[in-house]
Design a protein around this motif. Structure first.
Motif, short mmCIF file in Angstrom:
data_model
loop_
_atom_site.label_atom_id
_atom_site.label_comp_id
_atom_site.label_asym_id
_atom_site.label_seq_id
_atom_site.Cartn_x
_atom_site.Cartn_y
_atom_site.Cartn_z
N ASN A 103 0.83 -1.21 0.00
CA ASN A 103 0.00 0.00 0.00
C ASN A 103 0.86 1.26 0.00
O ASN A 103 0.51 2.26 -0.65
N ASP A 104 1.97 1.21 0.71
CA ASP A 104 2.86 2.36 0.73
C ASP A 104 3.47 2.61 -0.65
O ASP A 104 3.64 3.76 -1.07
N VAL A 105 3.79 1.54 -1.37
CA VAL A 105 4.30 1.66 -2.72
C VAL A 105 3.23 2.25 -3.64
O VAL A 105 3.52 3.12 -4.48
N LEU A 106 2.00 1.81 -3.49
CA LEU A 106 0.92 2.35 -4.32
C LEU A 106 0.71 3.83 -4.03
O LEU A 106 0.44 4.63 -4.94
N ALA A 107 0.84 4.23 -2.76
CA ALA A 107 0.60 5.62 -2.38
C ALA A 107 1.75 6.54 -2.77
O ALA A 107 1.52 7.71 -3.12
N HIS A 108 2.99 6.04 -2.72
CA HIS A 108 4.15 6.92 -2.91
C HIS A 108 5.02 6.56 -4.10
O HIS A 108 6.02 7.23 -4.36
N GLY A 109 4.69 5.49 -4.78
CA GLY A 109 5.44 5.13 -5.97
C GLY A 109 6.89 4.83 -5.69
O GLY A 109 7.23 4.24 -4.65
N GLU A 110 7.75 5.27 -6.58
CA GLU A 110 9.18 4.98 -6.45
C GLU A 110 9.80 5.67 -5.25
O GLU A 110 10.90 5.30 -4.81
N ALA A 111 9.10 6.66 -4.67
CA ALA A 111 9.61 7.36 -3.49
C ALA A 111 9.35 6.59 -2.20
O ALA A 111 9.89 6.94 -1.15
N SER A 112 8.54 5.54 -2.27
CA SER A 112 8.25 4.75 -1.07
C SER A 112 9.51 4.06 -0.59
O SER A 112 10.33 3.59 -1.38
N ARG A 113 9.64 3.96 0.73
CA ARG A 113 10.83 3.26 1.25
C ARG A 113 10.75 1.76 0.95
O ARG A 113 11.73 1.04 1.07
#
Length: 799
Positions: A103-113
């Motif tokens: 979910n964090d990847v979906l929300a922040h894309g490549e900027a996700s940790r």
């Protein structure tokens, strides 16, 4: 504590840790040393298997959570037992909105940790193929909306899928244009039909709900394994089984790192972590000794013992009968080739494109190859290699020396399929797979990774989940890790394999049933009897074909024959049909769809499936199937003694040859299960506890007796040598005899094989002059195996 014998539990919400803890007295009495647990980490809500892990840092609350697991482990330890757990480093579950990393990847894309945790082809948007139709139609139908939950706005599709929205779009998204809002997200919603072609992240096989992890990254490794190391440090687990190790970028490197991390943990009990890998070994493919593991989880043994039970004289007649009935090839190889071609052109088209592109980039980085190899040449070479690749994958520079032989075998197999003049392209690719050759090193590693992570799923899906449902010379030879092109294994070859186990992997797991098997161990044991009586079987099949011709109208003869074999193998005890018809029709639906010939998961043919299901129901319990059932009863009565002999010999070998025996849940009674979910049905443990106390269940009683020997003499089974014994006389090809030796202890084992031709109607065996040679003399089998297929004797000082 090194496992002496394991017992596999499939945990889920209806069978939590507390149920297993309550069964520890039973397992202890049976002789089990370790509970062997399916994945214990938090999985998707309601998961019945645990492999769709959504949080590897927490123990699954649906199973009772950390407190219940700790209670199970400590209760086991109090009995001198232990726990081994199944871990899933290759992938995570990403459906249902419960995976906070995803979910964090979906929300922040490549900027996700967590962007680097998953195997995603950045910087393109993630393709999410969750829609039933193309996006414009779904929007027009009003099937996508914006809702708030816990103060956050989310995209909701079909009322089922909930997806996070970028932080930048959190203020007032309800008033925005939905199409424009979606266009700004880090993901792209798409129809499920595009996943095979457009998916830009690695999934597990063809399952869009499971996303591949980059466990080769040190940070990913540590975060996904911290829980396991903590449990091991506390002594709550004694080891792990690694799921789908061949899906990883670097399986050998991963296993060595895992071994090093476990070895660095000092335990008061001096335990060395037990590590086995789920590894499918192709025919004649050795397990590398430099992985740092104790061996495989046992599919190779399951194949070896199954092939040993089959009689070689059935090879030709059974193949010819299949070809005659089905109109298909009598050989398995053409079915496998066609299945690989089908799946590569369809279900793995996107991965193939990415693999070709990676090798094209590598080629471009090598000036000496400029203008010599085109992308089209690479595609032809790669796809043809994948059609015939002899193993799941290669392993690169750190691979065992057998990798060179595998590459040579691939070269020989692909030669006839290549366009004229393009063999040099294959040679170049094989050189790169060995970790050498021209070009940029980083690009080389990426291209090789793409190939290796494509060849493994192609092999698995094409063979086990497609060709095994298209070819049925004898269905007992179609199971996970099996070589369906070979009916039987010679006694001498089996001895060679066991001697090798004793020398190289004395602690590898031995199993004959798993949560993934296609048919239960006793289904296979019963069907194996037919290999020893092929002409009688042919006559029975021809009689049934005549009897059921009108009933089977509209059913393909190949599907009819697969149904007949399945009914013979799985038919329950007389008067105990119960839900048998429902179980068979569920198996039949899956078999037809996996075959992808007359139905499929993507486009089910309800009419055809209905005809097949109706035929099954008639044969099982309709008045029109009475004549068929009379023949079934007569056949099962005839082959019953030989089938039971196979079952007991299979058990006896599992508990006496080198390795750590595993008992899959419930299979201490007859295992007449079919493919999952049938092989994961609830187990009646009350009946098993009562039978163990009475000692009146032959299979369970044999397990308990052999486990008692293992408990009394653990070093004999852990470190003992394996010595074949010579057999002479009339039945020399119908018996296997060997000794295990360690110190002053000697275990002599003599087990009957393929016994149907030697048995009378009461199950007595005519051994005549058959004898084993031991201690310088001959011992007649008539004195030991006249009425039973299993004999063993332990001799030791003080015994």
């Amino acid at each position: 504590m090194t496992p002496r014998a394991t017992y596999r539990f499939q945990f889920h919400k209806d069978f939590p840790f507390a149920r297993a803890e309550a069964l520890l007295p039973y397992l202890d009495t049976l002789g089990i040393s370790h509970v062997y647990a399916s994945p214990i980490t938090t999985a998707a809500t309601g998961s019945m298997h645990g492999y769709d892990v959504i949080d590897p840092t927490r123990i699954n609350p649906e199973l009772g959570g950390e407190d219940a697991f700790r209670s199970l482990a400590e209760a086991a330890k109090a009995r001198g037992m232990g726990v081994i757990i199944d871990i899933v480093p290759n992938h995570m579950g990403v459906a249902g909105g419960g995976n906070r990393w995803w979910n964090d990847v979906l929300a922040h894309g490549e900027a996700s940790r967590f962007a680097s945790f998953f195997d995603i082809d950045w910087p393109r948007k993630l393709v999410l193929p969750i829609l039933g139709d193309p996006l414009p139609k779904v929007l027009a139908d009003g099937q996508i909306a914006v809702e708030r939950r816990d103060g956050r706005a989310e995209i909701v599709a079909y009322g089922e899928h909930r997806l996070p929205i970028r932080d930048e779009d959190q203020d007032g998204p309800e008033a925005q244009d939905l199409a424009a809002l979606l266009d700004r997200q880090h993901y792209r919603l798409a129809s499920w039909r595009v996943s095979n072609d457009e998916l830009n992240w690695r999934r597990f096989f063809t399952i869009n709900d499971l996303a591949g992890l980059r466990v080769e990254d040190d940070r990913v490794f540590e975060e996904t394994h911290a829980l396991y190391f903590g449990l091991y440090t506390e002594g709550l687990i004694d080891g792990v089984r690694i799921d789908h190790v061949d899906g990883l970028t670097d399986p050998i490197g991963y296993c060595r790192k895992l071994r090093a991390r476990f070895d660095a943990i000092a335990r008061d009990d001096g335990n060395r972590a037990y590590i086995v890998v789920e590894k499918i070994l192709a025919a004649e493919e050795p397990m590398g000794e430099n992985w740092g593991v104790d061996g495989t989880s046992g599919y190779d043994f399951m194949e070896e013992v199954s092939a040993l039970l089959h009689a070689p004289e059935g090879t030709r007649p059974l193949a010819e009968l299949w070809a005659q009935l089905s109109g298909r090839s009598d050989q398995f190889a053409p079915e496998e080739l066609q299945a690989r071609q089908d799946l590569l052109a369809w279900q793995f088209a996107g991965q193939l494109d990415q693999c070709v592109a990676a090798f094209a980039s590598l080629t471009t980085s090598a000036p000496q190859l400029e203008g010599a190899i085109t992308a089209a040449m690479l595609r032809r070479a790669i796809e043809r290699l994948l059609w015939v690749f002899p193993v799941y994958r290669t392993y690169g520079p750190d691979a065992p020396s057998s990798d060179a032989a595998i590459r040579q075998m691939a070269r020989e197999r692909v030669e006839p399929l290549l366009p004229p003049g393009e063999a040099f392209v294959v040679d170049q690719i094989l050189e790169w797979l060995a970790g050498t050759g021209p070009g940029d090193r980083t690009l080389l590693k990426e291209a090789v990774r793409r190939f290796q992570q494509l060849s493994a799923p192609i092999a698995a899906k094409a063979v086990e989940d497609t060709a095994f449902y298209r070819h049925a010379a004898l269905l007992s030879r179609n199971d996970v890790g099996f070589d369906a092109g070979k009916l039987s294994l010679s006694i001498a070859a089996f001895h060679d394999r066991m001697e090798g186990r004793a020398q190289r992997f004395p602690l590898a797991m031995l199993t004959t049933a798993t949560h993934d098997h296609k048919r239960g161990e006793d289904v296979r044991a019963r069907l194996a009897v037919l290999s020893a009586m092929p002409e009688d079987w042919r006559r029975q099949v021809e009689a049934w074909r005549t009897q059921t011709l009108d009933l089977a109208e509209g059913v393909d003869p190949a599907d009819w024959y697969m149904l007949i074999q399945t009914l013979v193998g799985a038919w329950p005890e007389p008067g105990d049909l119960g839900d048998f018809a429902e179980r068979i029709t569920a198996w039949q639906e899956k078999a037809l769809r996996e075959a992808k010939l007359r139905s499929s998961w993507e486009a089910p043919d309800a009419d055809y499936e209905g005809r097949c299901n109706r035929l099954a129901e008639i044969l099982i319990d309709d008045e029109q199937g009475a004549a068929f059932r009379e023949g079934m009863a007569a056949l099962l009565h005839r082959i019953g003694p030989a089938a039971e002999a196979n079952s007991l010999v299979q058990v006896a070998l599992r508990y006496t040859v080198p390795g750590v025996p595993d008992c899959y849940q419930g299979t201490e009674f007859a295992d007449l299960s079919l493919v999952d979910p049938d092989n994961r049905r609830p187990v009646d443990y009350a009946a098993r506890e009562k039978a163990l106390a009475r000692g009146d269940a032959p299979k369970q009683t044999l397990i308990a007796d052999l486990l008692d020997l293992r408990r009394r003499r653990p070093d004999l089974f852990t470190h003992g040598t394996y010595h074949p014994l010579a057999v002479t006389g009339h039945g020399r090809d119908r018996v296997i005899a060997f000794e295990r030796r360690h110190g002053d202890a000697v275990l002599t084992c003599v087990f009957g094989l393929r016994l149907e031709p030697l048995m009378d109607e009461r199950g007595r065996i005519d051994w005549r002059d058959t004898a084993i040679i031991r201690d310088g003399g001959a011992a007649r089998l008539a004195d030991q195996l006249a009425t039973k297929p299993v004999w063993y004797e332990l001799r030791a000082e003080g015994e």
